[in-house]
Design a protein around this motif. Sequence first.
Motif, mmCIF file in Angstrom:
data_model
loop_
_atom_site.group_PDB
_atom_site.id
_atom_site.type_symbol
_atom_site.label_atom_id
_atom_site.label_comp_id
_atom_site.label_asym_id
_atom_site.label_seq_id
_atom_site.Cartn_x
_atom_site.Cartn_y
_atom_site.Cartn_z
ATOM 1 N N LEU A 186 0.815 -1.224 0.000
ATOM 2 C CA LEU A 186 0.000 0.000 0.000
ATOM 3 C C LEU A 186 0.840 1.263 0.000
ATOM 4 O O LEU A 186 0.523 2.228 -0.698
ATOM 5 N N ILE A 187 1.925 1.283 0.778
ATOM 6 C CA ILE A 187 2.657 2.554 0.906
ATOM 7 C C ILE A 187 3.689 2.784 -0.195
ATOM 8 O O ILE A 187 4.051 3.923 -0.459
ATOM 9 N N MET A 188 4.176 1.695 -0.836
ATOM 10 C CA MET A 188 5.294 1.938 -1.765
ATOM 11 C C MET A 188 5.457 0.926 -2.890
ATOM 12 O O MET A 188 6.338 1.104 -3.730
ATOM 13 N N ASP A 189 4.643 -0.121 -2.947
ATOM 14 C CA ASP A 189 4.955 -1.200 -3.879
ATOM 15 C C ASP A 189 3.655 -1.751 -4.474
ATOM 16 O O ASP A 189 3.155 -2.803 -4.070
ATOM 17 N N ARG A 190 3.163 -1.033 -5.469
ATOM 18 C CA ARG A 190 1.885 -1.397 -6.088
ATOM 19 C C ARG A 190 1.917 -2.826 -6.665
ATOM 20 O O ARG A 190 0.953 -3.567 -6.595
#
Length: 360
Positions: A186-190
């Motif tokens: 969620l925060i950095m790694d789609r």
Amino acid sequence: MNIPLVLETDTVSYIIGDNAIEKSVNKFRQFKRIIVITDDNVEKYCLPVFRKKLSSIEIDGIITIISGEENKSIHQLIYIWNELTRLNAGRDDLIVNLGGGVLTDIAGMAAATFKRGLQFMNFPTTLLGMVDAAIGGKTGIDFARFKNQVGLFVNPTCVIADPVFLSTLEEIHWHSGFAEVMKYGLIMDRELWQKLEGKNYHEVEDWNNVIIKAARDKIDIVRFDVLEKGIRKNLNFGHTIGHALESFYLKSGNPVTHGMAIAAGMICETWLSSKIYSIECTCLESIVKMIDKNFSRFNFTENDIPRIMQLMKQDKKIRKNKQNFSLLRKIGKAVHEVEVDNNLIIQSLEFYINRKSIIS
Ligand code: GLY
């Protein structure tokens, strides 16, 4: 045979993935003696595996503490210091921390403070440890019934994360780690999020690669911001409300796992993100759906919200009395230091309580 990820940064060597332990053998050569710190559970299930995989390495002392968050205490820290004194541990020796997040936190603090600091390596044995707790140099103990109230940032010399230990992991600990793995997506790694979306943890096909990817995400953050001055704060997505819920249940005598609390916190904080950044409604729905697929909802009520809000005020992330959050702009992109109004935080908890039907 899978080859582990080997990554040397300025301060820490990382070996992550299948066969990481065998690959770490050369890291021990420079030390006079090896002292293992572990807990009673890990000693039984994981120490034999560790010994077998590193049969050429002699262990000179084993310090065993009692497992469990309730034992991440000053008493056990003193016990470790006493044992290190008895073993006459010194600066030429290496401390091997073998265990989950509680163990690497307390044993890291013991090693980092004993005789002003002994070198230590982390060998995480849980999913949470492999993708989060063992990486980034956060060490500490709980104090006055608050989590991680006392501790220090000190990096291990190496982090060796070998999924071999996960075969003995209990279901609740899989869940706990899975919440943090989802968080990286969620925060950095789609791409990681897409790999996981719609799945329960035992439907994930390739844990070796998921662990490498998640651990790599964390390393990419902490190598540039170990002291949590900037980008590392993004890792706190789900944690401001999550930690308050964890403390709420700890104090009420019904402790919940860190991952369960963070999963609940991520539901509330995704709702906050959707209000503040108007991320597309489909993101809110799909994120909540994925979390609900893996975690049961807590049963706190609207009457409990004032107490939860009060516990949030103990958060170490509070600056100048303002409640700062790390939120999502969209899937794969987080922002930190977002000031959120108390009323909105209360509404996010009400959303958690009232919108139970999102997946049905
Ligand atoms: N677990 C969050 C961090 O290491 O910063």
